[in-house]
Design a protein around this motif. Structure first.
Motif, PDB file in Angstrom:
ATOM      1  N   ALA A 242     -11.873   1.637  12.294  1.00 20.13           N
ATOM      2  CA  ALA A 242     -10.659   1.180  11.610  1.00 20.13           C
ATOM      3  C   ALA A 242      -9.413   1.803  12.228  1.00 20.13           C
ATOM      4  O   ALA A 242      -8.372   1.144  12.354  1.00 20.13           O
ATOM      5  N   GLU A 243      -9.511   3.065  12.616  1.00 19.75           N
ATOM      6  CA  GLU A 243      -8.359   3.731  13.217  1.00 19.75           C
ATOM      7  C   GLU A 243      -7.957   3.086  14.542  1.00 19.75           C
ATOM      8  O   GLU A 243      -6.780   3.075  14.910  1.00 19.75           O
ATOM      9  N   ALA A 244      -8.922   2.526  15.250  1.00 17.64           N
ATOM     10  CA  ALA A 244      -8.610   1.846  16.510  1.00 17.64           C
ATOM     11  C   ALA A 244      -7.756   0.605  16.266  1.00 17.64           C
ATOM     12  O   ALA A 244      -6.873   0.276  17.063  1.00 17.64           O
ATOM     13  N   PHE A 245      -8.022  -0.077  15.148  1.00 20.02           N
ATOM     14  CA  PHE A 245      -7.195  -1.227  14.789  1.00 20.02           C
ATOM     15  C   PHE A 245      -5.802  -0.785  14.349  1.00 20.02           C
ATOM     16  O   PHE A 245      -4.789  -1.367  14.757  1.00 20.02           O
ATOM     17  N   ILE A 246      -5.735   0.255  13.533  1.00 12.40           N
ATOM     18  CA  ILE A 246      -4.434   0.769  13.098  1.00 12.40           C
ATOM     19  C   ILE A 246      -3.612   1.212  14.304  1.00 12.40           C
ATOM     20  O   ILE A 246      -2.412   0.938  14.399  1.00 12.40           O
ATOM     21  N   ARG A 247      -4.281   1.870  15.239  1.00  8.95           N
ATOM     22  CA  ARG A 247      -3.615   2.336  16.453  1.00  8.95           C
ATOM     23  C   ARG A 247      -3.058   1.151  17.261  1.00  8.95           C
ATOM     24  O   ARG A 247      -1.904   1.169  17.702  1.00  8.95           O
ATOM     25  N   GLY A 248      -3.865   0.130  17.419  1.00  6.45           N
ATOM     26  CA  GLY A 248      -3.442  -1.017  18.204  1.00  6.45           C
ATOM     27  C   GLY A 248      -2.304  -1.782  17.561  1.00  6.45           C
ATOM     28  O   GLY A 248      -1.326  -2.154  18.230  1.00  6.45           O
ATOM     29  N   TRP A 249      -2.392  -2.023  16.251  1.00 12.33           N
ATOM     30  CA  TRP A 249      -1.364  -2.799  15.556  1.00 12.33           C
ATOM     31  C   TRP A 249      -0.047  -2.022  15.487  1.00 12.33           C
ATOM     32  O   TRP A 249       1.032  -2.595  15.653  1.00 12.33           O
ATOM     33  N   THR A 250      -0.148  -0.725  15.265  1.00  9.56           N
ATOM     34  CA  THR A 250       1.056   0.116  15.226  1.00  9.56           C
ATOM     35  C   THR A 250       1.749   0.113  16.581  1.00  9.56           C
ATOM     36  O   THR A 250       2.981   0.053  16.672  1.00  9.56           O
TER      37      THR A 250
ATOM     38  N   ALA B 114      -7.222   3.411   6.368  1.00  6.38           N
ATOM     39  CA  ALA B 114      -8.666   3.385   6.621  1.00  6.38           C
ATOM     40  C   ALA B 114      -9.360   4.205   5.542  1.00  6.38           C
ATOM     41  O   ALA B 114      -9.506   5.427   5.682  1.00  6.38           O
ATOM     42  N   PRO B 115      -9.799   3.580   4.439  1.00  7.00           N
ATOM     43  CA  PRO B 115     -10.506   4.312   3.379  1.00  7.00           C
ATOM     44  C   PRO B 115     -11.742   5.040   3.893  1.00  7.00           C
ATOM     45  O   PRO B 115     -12.121   6.074   3.381  1.00  7.00           O
ATOM     46  N   ASP B 116     -12.381   4.463   4.919  1.00  3.34           N
ATOM     47  CA  ASP B 116     -13.464   5.144   5.610  1.00  3.34           C
ATOM     48  C   ASP B 116     -13.461   4.644   7.050  1.00  3.34           C
ATOM     49  O   ASP B 116     -12.670   3.765   7.429  1.00  3.34           O
ATOM     50  N   ALA B 117     -14.360   5.202   7.851  1.00  2.00           N
ATOM     51  CA  ALA B 117     -14.317   4.923   9.290  1.00  2.00           C
ATOM     52  C   ALA B 117     -14.415   3.440   9.629  1.00  2.00           C
ATOM     53  O   ALA B 117     -13.826   2.987  10.619  1.00  2.00           O
ATOM     54  N   ASN B 118     -15.141   2.667   8.826  1.00  2.00           N
ATOM     55  CA  ASN B 118     -15.371   1.262   9.148  1.00  2.00           C
ATOM     56  C   ASN B 118     -14.738   0.303   8.140  1.00  2.00           C
ATOM     57  O   ASN B 118     -15.177  -0.839   8.004  1.00  2.00           O
ATOM     58  N   THR B 119     -13.703   0.767   7.459  1.00  2.00           N
ATOM     59  CA  THR B 119     -12.995  -0.096   6.517  1.00  2.00           C
ATOM     60  C   THR B 119     -11.503  -0.077   6.829  1.00  2.00           C
ATOM     61  O   THR B 119     -10.892   0.992   6.904  1.00  2.00           O
ATOM     62  N   LEU B 120     -10.946  -1.245   7.037  1.00  2.00           N
ATOM     63  CA  LEU B 120      -9.515  -1.411   7.304  1.00  2.00           C
ATOM     64  C   LEU B 120      -8.879  -2.103   6.117  1.00  2.00           C
ATOM     65  O   LEU B 120      -9.259  -3.209   5.753  1.00  2.00           O
ATOM     66  N   LYS B 121      -7.887  -1.433   5.522  1.00  2.00           N
ATOM     67  CA  LYS B 121      -7.178  -1.991   4.374  1.00  2.00           C
ATOM     68  C   LYS B 121      -5.759  -2.365   4.801  1.00  2.00           C
ATOM     69  O   LYS B 121      -5.048  -1.563   5.407  1.00  2.00           O
ATOM     70  N   VAL B 122      -5.348  -3.598   4.495  1.00  2.00           N
ATOM     71  CA  VAL B 122      -4.042  -4.105   4.883  1.00  2.00           C
ATOM     72  C   VAL B 122      -3.280  -4.529   3.631  1.00  2.00           C
ATOM     73  O   VAL B 122      -3.736  -5.391   2.878  1.00  2.00           O
ATOM     74  N   GLU B 123      -2.129  -3.894   3.404  1.00  2.00           N
ATOM     75  CA  GLU B 123      -1.261  -4.237   2.272  1.00  2.00           C
ATOM     76  C   GLU B 123      -0.088  -5.063   2.797  1.00  2.00           C
ATOM     77  O   GLU B 123       0.650  -4.636   3.683  1.00  2.00           O
ATOM     78  N   LEU B 124       0.078  -6.255   2.229  1.00  2.00           N
ATOM     79  CA  LEU B 124       1.147  -7.143   2.651  1.00  2.00           C
ATOM     80  C   LEU B 124       2.347  -7.045   1.724  1.00  2.00           C
ATOM     81  O   LEU B 124       2.201  -6.716   0.540  1.00  2.00           O
ATOM     82  N   SER B 125       3.517  -7.346   2.254  1.00  2.00           N
ATOM     83  CA  SER B 125       4.730  -7.330   1.432  1.00  2.00           C
ATOM     84  C   SER B 125       4.869  -8.602   0.614  1.00  2.00           C
ATOM     85  O   SER B 125       5.601  -8.640  -0.375  1.00  2.00           O
ATOM     86  N   ALA B 126       4.171  -9.652   1.008  1.00  2.00           N
ATOM     87  CA  ALA B 126       4.162 -10.911   0.265  1.00  2.00           C
ATOM     88  C   ALA B 126       2.797 -11.554   0.452  1.00  2.00           C
ATOM     89  O   ALA B 126       2.108 -11.295   1.448  1.00  2.00           O
ATOM     90  N   ALA B 127       2.420 -12.372  -0.479  1.00  2.00           N
ATOM     91  CA  ALA B 127       1.103 -13.003  -0.420  1.00  2.00           C
ATOM     92  C   ALA B 127       0.948 -13.838   0.843  1.00  2.00           C
ATOM     93  O   ALA B 127       1.868 -14.531   1.270  1.00  2.00           O
ATOM     94  N   ASP B 128      -0.245 -13.767   1.429  1.00  2.00           N
ATOM     95  CA  ASP B 128      -0.557 -14.585   2.589  1.00  2.00           C
ATOM     96  C   ASP B 128      -2.062 -14.849   2.571  1.00  2.00           C
ATOM     97  O   ASP B 128      -2.857 -14.004   2.961  1.00  2.00           O
TER      98      ASP B 128
END
Length: 547
Positions: free
Chosen positions: A115-123, A160-174
């Motif tokens: 999950a951190e790899a995704f956060i790293r890439g998107w950031t 990343a609640p855990d190593a293999n979970t990615l949580k994404v909070e949006l500012s508006a519904a999508d």
């Protein structure tokens, strides 16, 4: 693929040029694991980037898609296909997305994909210092504006609640956020990537896809990919993919000739040669044809004269005889478009939504020109990218505008990379040839990047970093897109997208649709099996095998 794309700006009917010296095709070798070997060769023009933080047009996206694997991919017919996303949960309000990531996969340097790899890439894409042209798909994630504006460092909406979970909070519904992650910008990256200014990584990205780099990108010369034997899914069959970077100035004929001589195993063709090539290669089963999720259109620069009002833009559209050009220049191999959304999006497609596109009407063209201030003798700049097989039809459109409206049309041809840069410049006026191929399978991928004000995304100098190059800006349109994203029911969401398209493309003629996107390629099926065109109009490299 664009764009400047997230967007993927599509180069067009063909690209290419100077001959490479290597002979083409693959061999019959098999490695010890029984995978088909061989080397597949093709040509592209110099990309803007192959690092996913800024890979944008079709050329760079081709490389990035083969170096990286994200949460989802898209099938050729536009269906969402899970990759690293083993499961997903969406909150009832459409604002929280939780992805369970497949465990046990690695980058080609051995780093774990988590999950951190995704956060790293998107950031890394969104960070202000990256100045990415493909940051806009992340706009709906909490913290985007702060990170992109330089007032925050972490991406607040990602965790990343855990190593293999990615949580994404949006500012508006999508309710279509998962589809957006097909875009190459949503790739995970290893710690070795560092900031976007890391040139070593820019030129030799370390990914987790079916292929990996062999050496670095040799600018204006070549890019070489080799099979990634540590890939976390089914391994590619090919040993190697050799990509020649070609001079785009005057090259369409040479790519076609390169295929004929065996230099390339995949080729695009100059427009005048398409019917000849079809007659020769279709009987040999080397002709690849597909109606793709894309559109060819004209960018009309909405902010600057002479096209800074809807009447002037409608005059241009009414003056174009799409049928005559489709039958003459394209020899019947392209079909006129009357919408910005392609027919492949069956739930939202509106044939004829662009009233001025249905049929040339000289009287209405002159009527709207008079109302819009397009007087005979008005100078109209008309830009296009060279080397893409556009010269013939661009000249035909220019002649029609002269004949019908008496405009003084100045053709402005530039290499593709320079063309994209020119479109971004504040104050650019007139028209620009453009095309868009879907980066992810939803109407939002056309309407938001091409027409929403959030996709202008200007920097301090006024340069448009997003893909709304014409700088169309209508708060009502933006609101319709926001409403559509937040509508859970697919049928109701489709109606909102249709309403938005009607407003921008018909009422205000923000862009001018030209042709639907039927794509043609030549493939060396005598040397390779399972050669097809993928969702992005590229060869399906990871599935091709040598005979």
């Amino acid at each position: 693929m664009r764009g400047a794309t997230s967007a993927k700006w599509v180069v067009g009917a063909v690209i290419v040029a100077m001959a490479a010296t290597a002979c083409g095709g693959g061999d019959d070798s098999k490695d010890s694991a029984g995978k088909g070997g061989g080397t597949f060769r093709l040509g592209i023009t110099e990309p803007t980037a192959i690092d996913p933080y800024n890979a944008q047009e079709s050329e760079g996206a081709l490389v990035a898609h083969n170096l990286f694997t994200g949460l989802y991919s898209a099938t050729p017919d536009g269906k969402l296909k899970p990759e690293l996303a083993e499961a997903v949960q969406t909150s009832d309000d459409g604002k929280t997305w939780t992805f369970k990531i497949k465990s046990g996969t690695k980058f080609s340097n051995g780093e774990v994909v988590d999950a951190e790899a995704f956060i790293r890439g998107w950031t890394r894409v969104v960070a202000k210092e990256s100045a990415s042209d493909v940051a806009y798909p992340f706009d709906g994630i909490n913290g985007y504006k702060e990170l992109n504006g330089g007032t925050a460092t972490p991406f607040a909406g990602l965790s990343a609640p855990d190593a293999n979970t990615l949580k994404v909070e949006l500012s508006a519904a999508d309710f279509e956020f998962d589809k957006k992650t097909v875009h190459q910008a949503f790739s995970p990256v290893p710690k070795a990537a560092g900031p976007a200014s890391n040139k070593a990584y820019n030129d030799a990205p370390i990914g987790n896809g079916p292929f990996k780099m062999e050496g670095s990108w040799q600018h204006n010369k070549s890019i070489t990919l080799v099979r990634n034997d540590d890939y976390g899914f089914e391994k590619a069959k090919l040993d190697k993919v050799e990509i020649s970077i070609l001079n785009a100035a005057n090259g369409a004929t040479l790519e076609y000739q390169g295929f004929q001589s065996g230099q390339f195993d995949w080729a695009r063709m100059p427009t005048p040669q398409q019917s000849v090539a079809k007659a020769k290669y279709e009987p040999k089963k080397q002709w690849v044809e597909a109606d793709t999720s894309g559109i060819n259109y004209l960018v009309a620069f909405n902010e600057t004269a002479p096209l800074n009002n809807p009447d002037a833009r409608k005059a241009i559209s009414y003056a174009i005889d799409r049928d005559a050009i489709a039958k003459g220049v394209f020899q019947g191999l392209q079909k006129p478009a009357t919408s910005i959304l392609p027919p492949s999006f069956a739930d939202t497609y509106q044939d004829g939504v662009c009233t001025s596109c249905v049929k040339q009407d000289k009287d209405k063209a002159k009527e709207y020109a008079a109302k819009g201030g397009l007087k005979p003798g008005t100078v109209l700049d008309f830009g296009y990218n060279t080397g893409g097989g556009h010269e013939e039809w661009v000249q035909a459109v220019a002649q029609q505008l002269k004949d019908v409206l008496g405009l003084e049309v100045k053709l402005n041809g530039k290499p593709f990379k320079e063309a994209l840069a020119q479109q971004q410049t504040k104050g650019t006026s007139g028209l620009w040839r453009s095309a868009w191929g879907a980066d992810y399978p939803t109407p939002d991928n056309f309407l938001f990047p091409l027409l929403d004000s959030g996709s202008i995304n200007p920097d301090e100098s006024g340069k448009a970093l997003g893909d709304n190059r014409g700088r169309y800006n209508n708060p009502k349109f933006d609101e319709l897109i926001t409403q559509a994203r937040g509508t859970k029911d697919p049928a109701a969401r489709a109606k909102l997208y249709q309403e938005a398209e009607k407003l921008a493309v018909d009422t205000e003629q923000a862009v001018i649709p030209l042709w639907k996107r039927t794509q043609y390629r030549l493939a060396a099926t005598d040397k390779f099996t399972n050669v097809k065109m993928d969702f992005f109009e590229d060869p399906n490299l990871a599935e091709i095998a040598a005979k």
